[in-house]
Design a protein around this motif. Sequence first.
Motif, PDB file in Angstrom:
ATOM      1  N   LEU A   5      31.102  11.492  38.397  1.00 20.81           N
ATOM      2  CA  LEU A   5      31.401  12.134  37.117  1.00 20.81           C
ATOM      3  C   LEU A   5      31.365  13.649  37.245  1.00 20.81           C
ATOM      4  CD1 LEU A   5      31.926  11.768  34.072  1.00 20.81           C
ATOM      5  CD2 LEU A   5      29.443  11.731  33.740  1.00 20.81           C
ATOM      6  N   ALA A   6      30.347  14.173  37.936  1.00 16.83           N
ATOM      7  CA  ALA A   6      30.220  15.619  38.098  1.00 16.83           C
ATOM      8  C   ALA A   6      31.393  16.193  38.885  1.00 16.83           C
ATOM      9  CB  ALA A   6      28.903  15.952  38.799  1.00 16.83           C
ATOM     10  N   GLU A   7      31.819  15.480  39.901  1.00 13.62           N
ATOM     11  CA  GLU A   7      32.968  15.951  40.691  1.00 13.62           C
ATOM     12  C   GLU A   7      34.227  15.971  39.841  1.00 13.62           C
ATOM     13  OE1 GLU A   7      35.517  14.500  44.606  1.00 13.62           O
ATOM     14  OE2 GLU A   7      33.395  13.949  44.436  1.00 13.62           O
ATOM     15  N   MET A   8      34.392  14.958  39.017  1.00  9.43           N
ATOM     16  CA  MET A   8      35.568  14.874  38.152  1.00  9.43           C
ATOM     17  C   MET A   8      35.587  16.011  37.136  1.00  9.43           C
ATOM     18  SD  MET A   8      36.792  11.570  35.934  1.00  9.43           S
ATOM     19  CE  MET A   8      35.673  11.843  34.560  1.00  9.43           C
ATOM     20  N   LEU A   9      34.399  16.409  36.648  1.00  9.92           N
ATOM     21  CA  LEU A   9      34.296  17.462  35.640  1.00  9.92           C
ATOM     22  C   LEU A   9      34.077  18.841  36.247  1.00  9.92           C
ATOM     23  CD1 LEU A   9      31.989  15.607  33.082  1.00  9.92           C
ATOM     24  CD2 LEU A   9      34.462  15.887  32.965  1.00  9.92           C
ATOM     25  N   ASP A  10      34.050  18.903  37.579  1.00  7.18           N
ATOM     26  CA  ASP A  10      33.848  20.168  38.296  1.00  7.18           C
ATOM     27  C   ASP A  10      32.497  20.800  37.959  1.00  7.18           C
ATOM     28  OD1 ASP A  10      34.633  22.060  40.169  1.00  7.18           O
ATOM     29  OD2 ASP A  10      35.517  23.380  38.666  1.00  7.18           O
ATOM     30  N   ILE A  11      31.461  19.951  37.906  1.00  6.50           N
ATOM     31  CA  ILE A  11      30.082  20.427  37.717  1.00  6.50           C
ATOM     32  C   ILE A  11      29.434  20.479  39.094  1.00  6.50           C
ATOM     33  CG2 ILE A  11      27.845  19.943  36.653  1.00  6.50           C
ATOM     34  CD1 ILE A  11      29.371  18.446  34.437  1.00  6.50           C
ATOM     35  N   SER A  12      29.269  21.667  39.633  1.00  6.58           N
ATOM     36  CA  SER A  12      28.878  21.815  41.034  1.00  6.58           C
ATOM     37  C   SER A  12      27.381  21.701  41.283  1.00  6.58           C
ATOM     38  CB  SER A  12      29.370  23.167  41.567  1.00  6.58           C
ATOM     39  OG  SER A  12      28.824  24.239  40.814  1.00  6.58           O
ATOM     40  N   ASP A  13      26.566  21.871  40.244  1.00  5.61           N
ATOM     41  CA  ASP A  13      25.122  21.898  40.465  1.00  5.61           C
ATOM     42  C   ASP A  13      24.427  20.619  39.967  1.00  5.61           C
ATOM     43  OD1 ASP A  13      25.612  22.379  37.799  1.00  5.61           O
ATOM     44  OD2 ASP A  13      24.096  23.967  37.603  1.00  5.61           O
ATOM     45  N   PHE A  14      25.149  19.518  39.982  1.00  6.69           N
ATOM     46  CA  PHE A  14      24.580  18.260  39.496  1.00  6.69           C
ATOM     47  C   PHE A  14      23.335  17.862  40.286  1.00  6.69           C
ATOM     48  CE2 PHE A  14      24.393  13.576  40.021  1.00  6.69           C
ATOM     49  CZ  PHE A  14      24.035  13.232  38.728  1.00  6.69           C
ATOM     50  N   GLU A  15      23.400  17.936  41.610  1.00  9.26           N
ATOM     51  CA  GLU A  15      22.263  17.533  42.440  1.00  9.26           C
ATOM     52  C   GLU A  15      21.035  18.389  42.141  1.00  9.26           C
ATOM     53  OE1 GLU A  15      21.764  15.066  44.350  1.00  9.26           O
ATOM     54  OE2 GLU A  15      23.755  14.192  44.467  1.00  9.26           O
ATOM     55  N   GLN A  16      21.243  19.679  41.937  1.00 11.68           N
ATOM     56  CA  GLN A  16      20.127  20.569  41.627  1.00 11.68           C
ATOM     57  C   GLN A  16      19.489  20.207  40.285  1.00 11.68           C
ATOM     58  OE1 GLN A  16      23.038  21.514  42.810  1.00 11.68           O
ATOM     59  NE2 GLN A  16      22.614  22.658  44.697  1.00 11.68           N
ATOM     60  N   LYS A  17      20.341  19.848  39.322  1.00 18.35           N
ATOM     61  CA  LYS A  17      19.825  19.437  38.012  1.00 18.35           C
ATOM     62  C   LYS A  17      18.980  18.176  38.142  1.00 18.35           C
ATOM     63  CE  LYS A  17      23.828  21.263  35.414  1.00 18.35           C
ATOM     64  NZ  LYS A  17      23.166  22.132  34.424  1.00 18.35           N
ATOM     65  N   VAL A  18      19.448  17.225  38.934  1.00 18.82           N
ATOM     66  CA  VAL A  18      18.712  15.971  39.121  1.00 18.82           C
ATOM     67  C   VAL A  18      17.374  16.226  39.799  1.00 18.82           C
ATOM     68  CG1 VAL A  18      18.705  13.762  40.348  1.00 18.82           C
ATOM     69  CG2 VAL A  18      20.756  14.498  39.128  1.00 18.82           C
ATOM     70  N   LYS A  19      17.385  17.070  40.839  1.00 21.40           N
ATOM     71  CA  LYS A  19      16.140  17.380  41.544  1.00 21.40           C
ATOM     72  C   LYS A  19      15.146  18.102  40.630  1.00 21.40           C
ATOM     73  CE  LYS A  19      18.234  17.610  46.143  1.00 21.40           C
ATOM     74  NZ  LYS A  19      18.635  18.495  47.282  1.00 21.40           N
ATOM     75  N   GLY A  20      15.658  18.969  39.769  1.00 22.47           N
ATOM     76  CA  GLY A  20      14.792  19.668  38.829  1.00 22.47           C
ATOM     77  C   GLY A  20      14.126  18.714  37.857  1.00 22.47           C
ATOM     78  N   LEU A  21      14.884  17.725  37.371  1.00 22.31           N
ATOM     79  CA  LEU A  21      14.312  16.728  36.474  1.00 22.31           C
ATOM     80  C   LEU A  21      13.269  15.875  37.200  1.00 22.31           C
ATOM     81  CD1 LEU A  21      17.493  15.540  34.542  1.00 22.31           C
ATOM     82  CD2 LEU A  21      15.540  16.778  33.589  1.00 22.31           C
ATOM     83  N   ALA A  22      13.552  15.561  38.467  1.00 25.12           N
ATOM     84  CA  ALA A  22      12.602  14.756  39.241  1.00 25.12           C
ATOM     85  C   ALA A  22      11.286  15.504  39.435  1.00 25.12           C
ATOM     86  CB  ALA A  22      13.214  14.393  40.592  1.00 25.12           C
ATOM     87  N   ARG A  23      11.384  16.804  39.715  1.00 25.91           N
ATOM     88  CA  ARG A  23      10.167  17.594  39.926  1.00 25.91           C
ATOM     89  C   ARG A  23       9.356  17.717  38.638  1.00 25.91           C
ATOM     90  NH1 ARG A  23      13.695  20.845  43.041  1.00 25.91           N
ATOM     91  NH2 ARG A  23      13.962  22.251  41.256  1.00 25.91           N
ATOM     92  N   SER A  24      10.042  17.745  37.514  1.00 26.73           N
ATOM     93  CA  SER A  24       9.357  17.935  36.230  1.00 26.73           C
ATOM     94  C   SER A  24       8.740  16.651  35.693  1.00 26.73           C
ATOM     95  CB  SER A  24      10.341  18.472  35.190  1.00 26.73           C
ATOM     96  OG  SER A  24      11.296  17.478  34.848  1.00 26.73           O
ATOM     97  N   ASN A  25       9.122  15.507  36.298  1.00 27.86           N
ATOM     98  CA  ASN A  25       8.673  14.207  35.796  1.00 27.86           C
ATOM     99  C   ASN A  25       9.013  14.013  34.323  1.00 27.86           C
ATOM    100  OD1 ASN A  25       7.423  13.309  38.252  1.00 27.86           O
ATOM    101  ND2 ASN A  25       5.732  14.722  37.826  1.00 27.86           N
ATOM    102  N   LEU A  26      10.119  14.616  33.908  1.00 23.31           N
ATOM    103  CA  LEU A  26      10.511  14.548  32.495  1.00 23.31           C
ATOM    104  C   LEU A  26      11.113  13.197  32.132  1.00 23.31           C
ATOM    105  CD1 LEU A  26      10.732  16.253  29.890  1.00 23.31           C
ATOM    106  CD2 LEU A  26      13.021  16.956  30.649  1.00 23.31           C
ATOM    107  N   VAL A  27      11.781  12.578  33.106  1.00 22.73           N
ATOM    108  CA  VAL A  27      12.430  11.289  32.846  1.00 22.73           C
ATOM    109  C   VAL A  27      12.078  10.309  33.950  1.00 22.73           C
ATOM    110  CG1 VAL A  27      14.358  12.327  31.583  1.00 22.73           C
ATOM    111  CG2 VAL A  27      14.544  11.990  34.052  1.00 22.73           C
ATOM    112  N   GLN A  28      12.300   9.022  33.686  1.00 26.45           N
ATOM    113  CA  GLN A  28      12.096   7.996  34.700  1.00 26.45           C
ATOM    114  C   GLN A  28      13.053   8.224  35.862  1.00 26.45           C
ATOM    115  OE1 GLN A  28      10.119   5.347  35.061  1.00 26.45           O
ATOM    116  NE2 GLN A  28       9.693   4.362  33.111  1.00 26.45           N
ATOM    117  N   PRO A  29      12.627   7.966  37.103  1.00 24.67           N
ATOM    118  CA  PRO A  29      13.565   8.024  38.226  1.00 24.67           C
ATOM    119  C   PRO A  29      14.763   7.118  37.968  1.00 24.67           C
ATOM    120  CG  PRO A  29      11.322   7.834  39.037  1.00 24.67           C
ATOM    121  CD  PRO A  29      11.256   7.643  37.545  1.00 24.67           C
TER     122      PRO A  29
END
Length: 269
Positions: free
Chosen positions: A33-57
């Motif tokens: 989805l991110a590639e289709m929408l040209d969102i280049s920092d998707f992986e960084q966003k996911v890693k940030g959420l993982a570090r914050s423990n804000l959401v379930q893995p």
Amino acid sequence: MSVTTTKFDTTTDYLVASDFDQTLSFNDSGNALAEMLDISDFEQKVKGLARSNLVQPGAELAYLLRHDPAFRSVRREHLVEAGKRVRLKDNVELFVEILSKGLDGNRFQFFVISAGPIEVVRSALEGIVPPENVFGTELEFDPETGEICSVHRVPAGYGKVAVLQELELKLHMSPDRVIYVGDGSSDLYMMHDVNSRDGHTIAVSETKAIGRIANRTVLSDNSVSVLVPILEDVLKWDSHQIRELFSSYGLAIQDWDKIRTDWITFHNG
């Protein structure tokens, strides 16, 4: 995302449930989805959420779809298109076909339980897995703007366990007749639950956390490889029978290495 309104065959002998991202596919729904929408920092966003423990893995994409401005433009049709772009592992269709035909007089009913948006997963598996056998994150779309306005339920972490247990009740399935296939940390709750109730768990990645608790780990780009531990451990087939089955479908096992891996790290005292 209730499973109580769908009629299933309640005489199935085994229930096989599988994750989707990197279990039946090579790339994540979010990446497509991110590639289709040209969102280049998707992986960084996911890693940030993982570090914050804000959401379930596993629930990171659902959170971003609802709260991240970069995903505000996503509509239902984008999710369907992203599903068509997800690259599936080899022979997913054959894997499902073999299970549906049954083995040794035993019947298997196959379900996919994913934290990915249900539109993406159903689109990716269209013509392979019946849509009513696919469970994923359900989103509500604003009828006027088409924007995502709420998230109903996310099958991530214990959310996956809840879906599986609802299926067991609906199918009158004994927990020891449940087989679960997963690849990563989002499957830990599911693996623990299935193991604790005498089911069978199969990991399809080298992720340490999942490998420690799965009954078996199978590494292959071919989806039918998951049948090996089912045939060996559950149905008690020998290697000759397994090779003959694959051969009957035009598949010859080229390499079959059974290696136990010990993960060891030393710290200097």
